[in-house]
Write a protein that holds these residues in place. Structure first.
Motif, PDB file in Angstrom:
ATOM      1  N   SER A 169       0.808  -1.218   0.000  1.00 45.15           N
ATOM      2  CA  SER A 169       0.000   0.000   0.000  1.00 45.15           C
ATOM      3  C   SER A 169       0.840   1.265   0.000  1.00 45.15           C
ATOM      4  O   SER A 169       1.792   1.409   0.768  1.00 45.15           O
ATOM      5  CB  SER A 169      -0.927   0.026   1.227  1.00 45.15           C
ATOM      6  N   ALA A 170       0.424   2.222  -0.860  1.00 43.88           N
ATOM      7  CA  ALA A 170       0.977   3.570  -0.824  1.00 43.88           C
ATOM      8  C   ALA A 170       0.133   4.482   0.057  1.00 43.88           C
ATOM      9  O   ALA A 170       0.486   5.644   0.257  1.00 43.88           O
ATOM     10  CB  ALA A 170       1.064   4.129  -2.243  1.00 43.88           C
ATOM     11  N   ASN A 171      -0.968   3.964   0.564  1.00 45.43           N
ATOM     12  CA  ASN A 171      -1.846   4.719   1.474  1.00 45.43           C
ATOM     13  C   ASN A 171      -1.418   4.431   2.914  1.00 45.43           C
ATOM     14  O   ASN A 171      -1.203   3.275   3.279  1.00 45.43           O
ATOM     15  CB  ASN A 171      -3.299   4.293   1.238  1.00 45.43           C
ATOM     16  N   VAL A 172      -1.348   5.456   3.753  1.00 52.91           N
ATOM     17  CA  VAL A 172      -0.758   5.288   5.090  1.00 52.91           C
ATOM     18  C   VAL A 172      -1.767   4.924   6.173  1.00 52.91           C
ATOM     19  O   VAL A 172      -1.378   4.726   7.331  1.00 52.91           O
ATOM     20  CB  VAL A 172      -0.020   6.572   5.529  1.00 52.91           C
ATOM     21  N   TYR A 173      -3.053   4.824   5.842  1.00 57.08           N
ATOM     22  CA  TYR A 173      -4.032   4.686   6.914  1.00 57.08           C
ATOM     23  C   TYR A 173      -3.960   3.364   7.660  1.00 57.08           C
ATOM     24  O   TYR A 173      -4.251   3.311   8.857  1.00 57.08           O
ATOM     25  CB  TYR A 173      -5.454   4.937   6.397  1.00 57.08           C
ATOM     26  N   TYR A 174      -3.582   2.278   6.990  1.00 61.83           N
ATOM     27  CA  TYR A 174      -3.497   1.012   7.733  1.00 61.83           C
ATOM     28  C   TYR A 174      -2.427   1.079   8.828  1.00 61.83           C
ATOM     29  O   TYR A 174      -2.721   0.773   9.997  1.00 61.83           O
ATOM     30  CB  TYR A 174      -3.255  -0.167   6.792  1.00 61.83           C
ATOM     31  N   PRO A 175      -1.185   1.466   8.535  1.00 55.29           N
ATOM     32  CA  PRO A 175      -0.216   1.558   9.643  1.00 55.29           C
ATOM     33  C   PRO A 175      -0.590   2.633  10.659  1.00 55.29           C
ATOM     34  O   PRO A 175      -0.286   2.492  11.849  1.00 55.29           O
ATOM     35  CB  PRO A 175       1.108   1.880   8.942  1.00 55.29           C
ATOM     36  N   TYR A 176      -1.236   3.684  10.218  1.00 56.68           N
ATOM     37  CA  TYR A 176      -1.617   4.756  11.141  1.00 56.68           C
ATOM     38  C   TYR A 176      -2.663   4.281  12.152  1.00 56.68           C
ATOM     39  O   TYR A 176      -2.626   4.649  13.330  1.00 56.68           O
ATOM     40  CB  TYR A 176      -2.161   5.938  10.339  1.00 56.68           C
ATOM     41  N   LEU A 177      -3.589   3.440  11.703  1.00 57.11           N
ATOM     42  CA  LEU A 177      -4.695   3.004  12.566  1.00 57.11           C
ATOM     43  C   LEU A 177      -4.531   1.606  13.134  1.00 57.11           C
ATOM     44  O   LEU A 177      -5.349   1.175  13.948  1.00 57.11           O
ATOM     45  CB  LEU A 177      -6.013   3.043  11.766  1.00 57.11           C
ATOM     46  N   ARG A 178      -3.501   0.893  12.736  1.00 55.37           N
ATOM     47  CA  ARG A 178      -3.410  -0.544  13.015  1.00 55.37           C
ATOM     48  C   ARG A 178      -3.575  -0.878  14.497  1.00 55.37           C
ATOM     49  O   ARG A 178      -4.344  -1.774  14.863  1.00 55.37           O
ATOM     50  CB  ARG A 178      -2.083  -1.103  12.504  1.00 55.37           C
ATOM     51  N   ASN A 179      -2.873  -0.182  15.371  1.00 49.85           N
ATOM     52  CA  ASN A 179      -2.982  -0.498  16.796  1.00 49.85           C
ATOM     53  C   ASN A 179      -4.368  -0.185  17.333  1.00 49.85           C
ATOM     54  O   ASN A 179      -4.918  -0.922  18.156  1.00 49.85           O
ATOM     55  CB  ASN A 179      -1.925   0.271  17.586  1.00 49.85           C
ATOM     56  N   GLU A 180      -4.933   0.909  16.868  1.00 46.42           N
ATOM     57  CA  GLU A 180      -6.271   1.316  17.319  1.00 46.42           C
ATOM     58  C   GLU A 180      -7.330   0.299  16.937  1.00 46.42           C
ATOM     59  O   GLU A 180      -8.250   0.023  17.712  1.00 46.42           O
ATOM     60  CB  GLU A 180      -6.613   2.680  16.715  1.00 46.42           C
ATOM     61  N   ILE A 181      -7.222  -0.273  15.734  1.00 48.46           N
ATOM     62  CA  ILE A 181      -8.279  -1.160  15.244  1.00 48.46           C
ATOM     63  C   ILE A 181      -7.973  -2.633  15.489  1.00 48.46           C
ATOM     64  O   ILE A 181      -8.772  -3.503  15.113  1.00 48.46           O
ATOM     65  CB  ILE A 181      -8.547  -0.919  13.744  1.00 48.46           C
ATOM     66  N   ASN A 182      -6.828  -2.936  16.076  1.00 44.60           N
ATOM     67  CA  ASN A 182      -6.480  -4.314  16.433  1.00 44.60           C
ATOM     68  C   ASN A 182      -6.546  -5.237  15.217  1.00 44.60           C
ATOM     69  O   ASN A 182      -7.256  -6.247  15.212  1.00 44.60           O
ATOM     70  CB  ASN A 182      -7.401  -4.831  17.547  1.00 44.60           C
ATOM     71  N   ALA A 183      -5.800  -4.863  14.192  1.00 45.10           N
ATOM     72  CA  ALA A 183      -5.793  -5.644  12.954  1.00 45.10           C
ATOM     73  C   ALA A 183      -4.398  -6.185  12.684  1.00 45.10           C
ATOM     74  O   ALA A 183      -3.392  -5.624  13.121  1.00 45.10           O
ATOM     75  CB  ALA A 183      -6.256  -4.780  11.789  1.00 45.10           C
ATOM     76  N   GLU A 184      -4.361  -7.292  11.938  1.00 46.02           N
ATOM     77  CA  GLU A 184      -3.083  -7.914  11.631  1.00 46.02           C
ATOM     78  C   GLU A 184      -3.185  -8.618  10.291  1.00 46.02           C
ATOM     79  O   GLU A 184      -4.152  -9.333  10.023  1.00 46.02           O
ATOM     80  CB  GLU A 184      -2.729  -8.919  12.732  1.00 46.02           C
ATOM     81  N   VAL A 185      -2.182  -8.394   9.427  1.00 43.33           N
ATOM     82  CA  VAL A 185      -2.081  -9.118   8.164  1.00 43.33           C
ATOM     83  C   VAL A 185      -0.809  -9.963   8.203  1.00 43.33           C
ATOM     84  O   VAL A 185       0.036  -9.801   9.084  1.00 43.33           O
ATOM     85  CB  VAL A 185      -2.050  -8.146   6.960  1.00 43.33           C
ATOM     86  N   HIS A 186      -0.672 -10.864   7.235  1.00 42.04           N
ATOM     87  CA  HIS A 186       0.547 -11.685   7.204  1.00 42.04           C
ATOM     88  C   HIS A 186       1.775 -10.806   6.968  1.00 42.04           C
ATOM     89  O   HIS A 186       2.818 -11.002   7.611  1.00 42.04           O
ATOM     90  CB  HIS A 186       0.446 -12.753   6.114  1.00 42.04           C
ATOM     91  N   ALA A 187       1.651  -9.859   6.043  1.00 41.26           N
ATOM     92  CA  ALA A 187       2.755  -8.930   5.791  1.00 41.26           C
ATOM     93  C   ALA A 187       2.180  -7.630   5.260  1.00 41.26           C
ATOM     94  O   ALA A 187       1.255  -7.631   4.429  1.00 41.26           O
ATOM     95  CB  ALA A 187       3.750  -9.514   4.795  1.00 41.26           C
ATOM     96  N   PHE A 188       2.730  -6.516   5.735  1.00 43.25           N
ATOM     97  CA  PHE A 188       2.372  -5.200   5.224  1.00 43.25           C
ATOM     98  C   PHE A 188       3.614  -4.586   4.598  1.00 43.25           C
ATOM     99  O   PHE A 188       4.674  -4.503   5.224  1.00 43.25           O
ATOM    100  CB  PHE A 188       1.853  -4.282   6.332  1.00 43.25           C
ATOM    101  N   ILE A 189       3.477  -4.140   3.353  1.00 44.66           N
ATOM    102  CA  ILE A 189       4.583  -3.522   2.622  1.00 44.66           C
ATOM    103  C   ILE A 189       4.174  -2.088   2.317  1.00 44.66           C
ATOM    104  O   ILE A 189       3.368  -1.823   1.413  1.00 44.66           O
ATOM    105  CB  ILE A 189       4.896  -4.308   1.333  1.00 44.66           C
TER     106      ILE A 189
END
Length: 352
Positions: A151-171
């Motif tokens: 992803s070139a969009n930053v919202y997943y890393p920005y919100l990841r801890n808040e939303i309690n989400a996990e993927v196999h790998a984030f690039i």
């Protein structure tokens, strides 16, 4: 705009003509339609909304009628049922795909006009009118160990801890040299394609999600670079450059054509079932309601067709993947500098 306080209520009387930009009248040769003139009156229960609005917000509403109108329209769109995303939108991870390509701020009608790729197109609702709503609505509380997200969009890393989400790998493609277009504000679609293909090679047995930033501004095509000076969000860009609707559409469509060229390259290489969709749409000078404000960009909670109707385009390329869910790799646990991410979002016109 007339305003006054009465007990726990803020009384606001707004002249609709306040929201008709002079540039819009000059460019279109017409003002507000007769049915859209007049005064709109609101009574806001300040005690009931105390948890939603600060005194600073209320002062902004009094000083800036456009902000007030946009917020009133947002509440109307929500019908005061304040979700953090559009509950009627599609759950993208429950859908069947091997590869999911997300175009940022891609309207259904413009995708339908521009796309000539082989496949089947339908229309769906997104869970977001913004990227943050899309991420919250689809990722929250999920352990997506079969997904690699480029992803070139930053919202997943920005919100990841808040939303309690996990993927196999984030690039992530939003830092340093990866921000190689639009004077460092965005990532070129060719760069996203390059890293998406590398991720496919590294993770052939995972569902691959690829998030391009186009057609979202800044406009990086030849015409867009020449005509537009990117501001903090599309509203600011429009104020700085004062384009006609035709000029704005030309730049938006140029961005869309650029990213679709890269998507075509990607589709030729990715096996299985690929879906092309969008996180949300874009307002390009349409009028909102119930206050007929001419507006641009995308705003949380405003669930109108231009913002939540997105493409769902299905393409097939050979046998399906054999997908295996596995615990997250090290890259999925990387922790980005949230302050730096917030600064990048602010530069693009977002405020959390």
């Amino acid at each position: 705009m007339d305003d006054r306080f009465a007990g726990n209520y803020l009384y606001v009387s707004v002249s609709v003509a306040q929201f008709e930009p002079e540039s819009h009248r000059a460019q279109t040769g017409r003002g507000l339609p007769e049915c859209a003139t007049g005064t709109v009156t609101f009574f806001i229960d300040i005690s009931a909304k105390a948890s939603m609005y600060s005194l600073s917000d209320l002062q902004t509403a009094l000083d800036n009628p456009e902000w007030f109108a946009r917020e009133a329209n947002r509440l109307w769109a929500h019908r005061l049922n304040l979700h953090d995303h559009n509950p009627e939108g599609i759950d993208v991870f429950a859908a069947d795909w091997d590869n999911l390509v997300i175009l940022d701020a891609c309207r259904y009608d413009e995708f339908e006009r521009a796309c000539d790729l082989p496949g089947d197109l339908s229309k769906v609702q997104s869970r977001g009118a913004t990227s943050s709503e899309f991420v919250r609505g689809n990722f929250s509380g999920r352990q997506l160990h079969d997904v690699v997200y480029v992803s070139a969009n930053v919202y997943y890393p920005y919100l990841r801890n808040e939303i309690n989400a996990e993927v196999h790998a984030f690039i992530g493609l939003h830092e340093g040299e990866m921000r190689d277009a639009g004077d460092g504000l965005t990532t070129h679609p060719e760069t996203v394609t390059e890293h998406a293909l590398a991720a496919h090679e590294s993770y052939p047995n995972k569902r691959l999600m690829v998030h391009y930033l186009q057609p979202h501004q800044p406009y990086i095509g030849p015409y867009g670079r020449e005509r537009f000076d990117a501001g903090r969000g599309l509203i600011d860009t429009v104020k700085k450059t004062n384009p006609t609707r035709e000029e704005l559409l030309r730049a938006y469509r140029e961005n869309l054509d650029l990213v679709l060229d890269e998507v075509e390259t990607l589709l030729a290489e990715l096996p299985g079932k690929t879906v092309i969709s969008a996180d949300h749409g874009e307002m390009l000078g349409e009028r909102m309601r119930p206050i007929p404000l001419t507006d641009y960009g995308h705003h949380a909670g405003v669930y109108i067709d231009e913002l939540i109707e997105v493409p769902w385009f299905i393409a097939q390329n050979g046998p399906r993947k054999e997908v295996i869910a596995e615990p997250p790799s090290e890259s999925a646990n990387d922790r980005y500098d949230r302050e730096a991410l917030a600064e990048h979002l602010e530069a693009l016109g977002y405020r959390e």
